[in-house]
Design a protein around this motif. Structure first.
Motif, PDB file in Angstrom:
ATOM      1  N   ASP A 107       0.815  -1.212   0.000  1.00 18.91           N
ATOM      2  CA  ASP A 107       0.000   0.000   0.000  1.00 18.91           C
ATOM      3  C   ASP A 107       0.850   1.265   0.000  1.00 18.91           C
ATOM      4  N   VAL A 108       1.970   1.246   0.728  1.00 22.71           N
ATOM      5  CA  VAL A 108       2.732   2.483   0.928  1.00 22.71           C
ATOM      6  C   VAL A 108       4.111   2.450   0.279  1.00 22.71           C
ATOM      7  N   GLY A 109       4.460   1.347  -0.392  1.00 18.37           N
ATOM      8  CA  GLY A 109       5.788   1.225  -0.979  1.00 18.37           C
ATOM      9  C   GLY A 109       6.135   2.359  -1.936  1.00 18.37           C
ATOM     10  N   ALA A 110       5.171   2.725  -2.792  1.00 23.62           N
ATOM     11  CA  ALA A 110       5.438   3.791  -3.768  1.00 23.62           C
ATOM     12  C   ALA A 110       5.673   5.129  -3.071  1.00 23.62           C
ATOM     13  N   ASP A 111       4.949   5.399  -1.982  1.00 24.32           N
ATOM     14  CA  ASP A 111       5.126   6.653  -1.251  1.00 24.32           C
ATOM     15  C   ASP A 111       6.449   6.669  -0.495  1.00 24.32           C
ATOM     16  N   LEU A 112       6.894   5.527  -0.025  1.00 22.00           N
ATOM     17  CA  LEU A 112       8.214   5.453   0.606  1.00 22.00           C
ATOM     18  C   LEU A 112       9.306   5.699  -0.428  1.00 22.00           C
ATOM     19  N   ASP A 113       9.119   5.134  -1.622  1.00 21.49           N
ATOM     20  CA  ASP A 113      10.102   5.330  -2.694  1.00 21.49           C
ATOM     21  C   ASP A 113      10.193   6.798  -3.100  1.00 21.49           C
ATOM     22  N   SER A 114       9.045   7.496  -3.136  1.00 21.11           N
ATOM     23  CA  SER A 114       9.021   8.892  -3.589  1.00 21.11           C
ATOM     24  C   SER A 114       9.366   9.880  -2.490  1.00 21.11           C
ATOM     25  N   GLY A 115       9.374   9.404  -1.242  1.00 18.41           N
ATOM     26  CA  GLY A 115       9.677  10.298  -0.132  1.00 18.41           C
ATOM     27  C   GLY A 115       8.461  10.962   0.470  1.00 18.41           C
ATOM     28  N   GLN A 116       7.268  10.653  -0.029  1.00 14.25           N
ATOM     29  CA  GLN A 116       6.058  11.228   0.554  1.00 14.25           C
ATOM     30  C   GLN A 116       5.787  10.671   1.943  1.00 14.25           C
ATOM     31  N   LEU A 117       6.295   9.479   2.214  1.00 20.14           N
ATOM     32  CA  LEU A 117       6.246   8.884   3.542  1.00 20.14           C
ATOM     33  C   LEU A 117       7.650   8.442   3.930  1.00 20.14           C
ATOM     34  N   ILE A 118       7.899   8.411   5.230  1.00 15.84           N
ATOM     35  CA  ILE A 118       9.199   8.001   5.758  1.00 15.84           C
ATOM     36  C   ILE A 118       8.993   6.787   6.650  1.00 15.84           C
ATOM     37  N   ARG A 119       9.842   5.804   6.482  1.00 15.43           N
ATOM     38  CA  ARG A 119       9.764   4.585   7.291  1.00 15.43           C
ATOM     39  C   ARG A 119      10.112   4.901   8.743  1.00 15.43           C
ATOM     40  N   VAL A 120       9.317   4.390   9.649  1.00 11.48           N
ATOM     41  CA  VAL A 120       9.521   4.573  11.083  1.00 11.48           C
ATOM     42  C   VAL A 120       9.958   3.254  11.692  1.00 11.48           C
TER      43      VAL A 120
END
Length: 317
Positions: free
Chosen positions: A240-253
């Motif tokens: 669900d969030v892999g693409a946003d992690l790749d783009s930097g819109q989300l950061i892994r915690v």
């Protein structure tokens, strides 16, 4: 009176077609005694004589002529029905009813359904996207795509592709609140929870952390969007969030801390005699998702000292 044995009709029709019981026995690869016995039982059940038999010849009675015409029609219809069933058994056709989580279904399943249906134009697809776990029988579902282990032993599941869950938050949230350095620090952060409860437990390694939700939602995509808007930390599938992690819109915690796994499964009611549309769709989705997998493996989840490890239940997200 009912006839419940098509074999008797087949034997009678073969005797008439070949001209004798012995010829019918040879073609059917049974003994003459079997043919004679089955004919006698058939006439007894019908209550009429079908054949006038002598040692040298046989002829149909008037009743036999009428019955033979009906037998030929019935056996032809049965043969046609069997042919149609065999063709249907080997073809991808009919209606395929699929249930899947909202976010995963929209992002990953919709393109695959489109391609699969284009390959099989005789197939119609009913795609139900919901984050609720529905009953397959009551919902008339052929196959459900779900995250997590299988709690209901009456169902069957096939693992489709790798999956793990991650904690993530937006850069804006991290800039305001900072990154937690350990799972225990999550209690000091805003958390976005999926479900109905304001409090839940997130399982790490051999410890379970009770977190409080500043926002709770029953919609997986809403939880995702809330994280993108900076509302807090969310727990989501990497799909669900892999693409946003790749783009930097989300950061892994807390990326170094593994979370209890939630395998991606296709779930169905029966493991044997699956309709071709179900069997081939599951195989197609598994192949495509495994090809699409692009993330690093999840850290290994260490089992607690007690030897017990909580299994993630099947869920919609």
């Amino acid at each position: 009176m009912t006839l419940d044995n098509l074999q008797d009709l087949s034997i009678f029709a073969k005797v008439v077609a070949t001209g004798s019981q012995s010829a019918a026995a040879r073609e059917l690869d049974v003994s003459l005694a079997v043919v004679s016995k089955r004919l006698a039982l058939l006439e007894k059940q019908l209550g009429v004589r079908l054949l006038n038999r002598t040692t040298r010849q046989q002829s149909l009675t008037e009743e036999g002529q009428l019955f033979y015409a009906s037998c030929v029609r019935i056996l032809a219809e049965v043969s046609e029905a069997e042919t149609q069933l065999l063709l249907h058994r080997d073809s991808v056709s009919g209606v395929l009813r699929i249930n899947a989580p909202n976010a995963f279904g929209r992002r990953h399943l919709v393109p695959l359904v489109t391609t699969f249906q284009a390959r099989h134009p005789q197939l119609r697809v009913q795609l139900d996207l919901t984050d609720a776990v529905i009953d397959l029988v009551e919902g008339g579902v052929d196959v459900a795509i779900r995250f997590g282990s299988l709690p209901d032993s009456s169902l069957f599941a096939r693992e489709l592709a790798p999956n793990y869950r991650v904690l993530c938050a937006s850069p804006d949230y991290i800039a305001r609140r900072g990154l937690p350095q350990s799972p225990a620090e999550l209690v000091q952060h805003d958390c976005i929870l999926f479900g109905e409860q304001l409090v839940t437990e997130w399982q790490f390694h051999d410890e379970s952390i009770k977190v409080h939700g500043n926002i709770v939602t029953n919609h997986g995509e809403a939880a995702h969007e809330l994280a993108l808007c900076g509302a807090g930390i969310v727990l989501k599938s990497i799909w669900d969030v892999g693409a946003d992690l790749d783009s930097g819109q989300l950061i892994r915690v807390l990326p170094e801390h593994a979370i209890a796994s939630a395998p991606l499964h296709a779930v169905y009611l029966h493991s044997r005699h699956l309709a071709p549309r179900v069997r081939q769709f599951v195989a197609f989705v598994s192949e495509q998702l495994q090809q699409a997998w692009r993330w690093d493996p999840a850290p290994k989840l260490r089992v607690a000292a007690s030897g017990q490890n909580r299994r993630a239940r099947v869920s919609g997200i």
